[in-house]
Design a protein around this motif. Structure first.
Motif, short mmCIF file in Angstrom:
data_model
loop_
_atom_site.label_atom_id
_atom_site.label_comp_id
_atom_site.label_asym_id
_atom_site.label_seq_id
_atom_site.Cartn_x
_atom_site.Cartn_y
_atom_site.Cartn_z
N GLU A 91 29.75 42.56 36.28
CA GLU A 91 29.90 43.81 37.02
C GLU A 91 30.87 43.66 38.19
OE1 GLU A 91 26.17 44.41 39.81
OE2 GLU A 91 25.63 43.24 38.05
N GLU A 92 30.90 42.47 38.80
CA GLU A 92 31.82 42.25 39.92
C GLU A 92 33.26 42.17 39.43
OE1 GLU A 92 30.28 39.25 42.85
OE2 GLU A 92 28.62 39.21 41.42
N THR A 93 33.48 41.47 38.32
CA THR A 93 34.83 41.41 37.75
C THR A 93 35.32 42.79 37.36
OG1 THR A 93 34.88 39.11 37.01
CG2 THR A 93 36.06 40.70 35.65
N ALA A 94 34.45 43.57 36.70
CA ALA A 94 34.86 44.93 36.30
C ALA A 94 35.19 45.77 37.52
CB ALA A 94 33.74 45.57 35.48
N PHE A 95 34.37 45.68 38.56
CA PHE A 95 34.61 46.44 39.79
C PHE A 95 35.94 46.02 40.43
CE2 PHE A 95 34.22 46.84 44.43
CZ PHE A 95 33.90 48.18 44.56
N LEU A 96 36.20 44.73 40.46
CA LEU A 96 37.44 44.25 41.07
C LEU A 96 38.66 44.65 40.24
CD1 LEU A 96 38.57 42.66 43.43
CD2 LEU A 96 38.25 40.57 42.12
N LEU A 97 38.58 44.50 38.93
CA LEU A 97 39.70 44.91 38.07
C LEU A 97 39.99 46.40 38.21
CD1 LEU A 97 38.92 42.89 34.82
CD2 LEU A 97 40.78 42.45 36.44
N GLU A 98 38.95 47.20 38.38
CA GLU A 98 39.13 48.64 38.55
C GLU A 98 39.96 48.97 39.78
OE1 GLU A 98 38.53 52.92 38.33
OE2 GLU A 98 38.83 51.26 36.94
N ARG A 99 39.89 48.14 40.81
CA ARG A 99 40.68 48.39 42.01
C ARG A 99 42.18 48.25 41.74
NH1 ARG A 99 36.18 49.46 42.47
NH2 ARG A 99 37.19 51.47 42.50
N TYR A 100 42.55 47.44 40.72
CA TYR A 100 43.95 47.12 40.49
C TYR A 100 44.52 47.65 39.17
CZ TYR A 100 43.28 43.69 44.25
OH TYR A 100 43.00 43.07 45.45
N TRP A 101 43.67 48.07 38.25
CA TRP A 101 44.17 48.47 36.93
C TRP A 101 44.95 49.77 37.02
CZ3 TRP A 101 45.74 46.38 32.85
CH2 TRP A 101 45.84 47.06 31.62
N ASP A 102 46.19 49.74 36.59
CA ASP A 102 47.12 50.85 36.81
C ASP A 102 47.78 51.35 35.53
OD1 ASP A 102 48.59 48.58 36.37
OD2 ASP A 102 49.76 48.68 38.21
N ARG A 103 47.08 51.26 34.42
CA ARG A 103 47.59 51.77 33.15
C ARG A 103 46.64 52.84 32.61
NH1 ARG A 103 50.98 48.74 35.08
NH2 ARG A 103 52.36 47.33 33.92
N GLU A 104 47.19 53.74 31.76
CA GLU A 104 46.35 54.75 31.12
C GLU A 104 45.44 54.14 30.07
OE1 GLU A 104 46.03 58.41 31.21
OE2 GLU A 104 46.58 57.76 33.23
#
Length: 329
Positions: A91-104
């Motif tokens: 859940e922490e990795t997913a939360f962190l990746l969500e902060r940076y993921w910039d593709r559709e």
């Protein structure tokens, strides 16, 4: 629409095997090949093992590597990306990746509660569902998703709710985002707009932000022995709606007066923090008056990551308060 999916792996239980006694699961590099053979479904999968480690060993540089490969795969025509990961910090990795993921295209994180060698292994079904989510038309623009036990979850809401059950993940306050069907996602509710986005990727190391738990007879006396210069910030896992003992308040005020940000989350699984229900010493109103920030619906672990990412990006106090405000109900 493309059916190409890039499968990236950081390991976890999904790529572990047990010994003859059915215990002592350890990373097994051969488990990935066996697992891939079970996916099927017509997707064209290319795989890359970035690491084969437990989730407690994942570091920010691993996630920067994930983002680099995931962006390259989508830019080269992949419909989506799947990341396998241990469940303890998934859940922490997913939360962190969500902060940076910039593709559709969706970036879907999954794992397993049972090792690949277990007779009841849940990894094959979770990986199949993650691939389905990665190619689902309804998933485009939703950002990062967590696929587990037939459901898709939003990273800002999902948490590991059981250390043993194959239905390990739950989401609060809205429940799972969708049921994962063979042809698309069956949305159970419409998600709110994505919040708190950051450019680039995580740094190799985050600023030092510990989490301290409030509780009965806990005055946070440990802070008397930690030099303030060793803290970039602090997260408190507060009781109830975000409360600490009155005796802890002078210690927190000293940090806040020294320009060290203090974020208060709730240690309670659901409901989050308040801003106005209580005004006694050590309550949320007292903490806010002292300059603390409430984490809202974010649990302590995610509040820590958000504060670390903001500090690493050079955020000023007002920006920190605004970012956490997106999670205050």
């Amino acid at each position: 629409m493309s059916t190409k999916v890039s499968l990236l792996s950081l390991g976890g239980t999904i790529f572990m095997s047990q010994d003859a006694s059915g215990g002592n699961a350890r990373p097994d590099d051969s488990a990935g090949e066996r697992l891939l053979a079970t996916v099927g479904g017509g997707a064209e999968i290319t795989s890359r093992a970035l690491a084969n480690i437990s989730s407690s060993d994942v570091r920010p540089h691993h996630l920067a590597d994930v983002l680099e490969h995931a962006r390259a795969a989508v830019d080269a025509g992949a419909a989506g990306v799947v990341l396998t990961h241990g469940t303890d910090t998934l859940e922490e990795t997913a939360f962190l990746l969500e902060r940076y993921w910039d593709r559709e295209a969706p970036l879907v994180v999954t794992g397993a509660m049972r090792p690949a060698s277990d007779i009841g292994a849940d990894g094959p079904a979770n990986l199949r569902d993650a691939v389905r989510a990665a190619t689902a038309s309804s998933a485009r623009g939703l950002g990062v998703l967590v696929a587990f036990d037939g459901h898709a979850h939003l990273p800002d809401q999902v948490t590991k709710a059981s250390s043993r059950s194959v239905s390990a993940f739950a989401s609060a306050p809205s429940g799972p985002l969708a049921i994962i069907a063979p042809d698309d996602l069956r949305l159970l509710h419409r998600p709110l707009p994505r919040t708190v986005r950051l450019p680039g990727s995580p740094p190799d190391h985050f600023p030092a932000v510990p989490v301290l738990a409030a509780g009965l007879d806990e005055d946070l006396a440990l802070l008397d022995h930690v030099p303030p210069e060793q803290l970039a910030g602090l997260v408190i896992a507060g009781v109830g709606m975000g409360h600490v003992s009155p005796a802890a308040m002078p210690r927190l005020r000293r940090l806040l007066e020294g320009a060290i940000p203090v974020v208060v989350a709730s240690r309670t699984w659901s409901g989050g923090t308040s801003t106005h229900h209580y005004a006694y010493p050590g309550s949320e109103v007292d903490l806010l008056d002292a300059g603390a920030v409430m984490a809202g619906l974010l649990p302590p672990a995610k509040a820590r990551l958000l504060l670390q990412t903001l500090l690493a990006d050079g955020a000023a106090p007002e920006r920190i308060r605004e970012a956490f405000g997106a999670f205050v109900s």
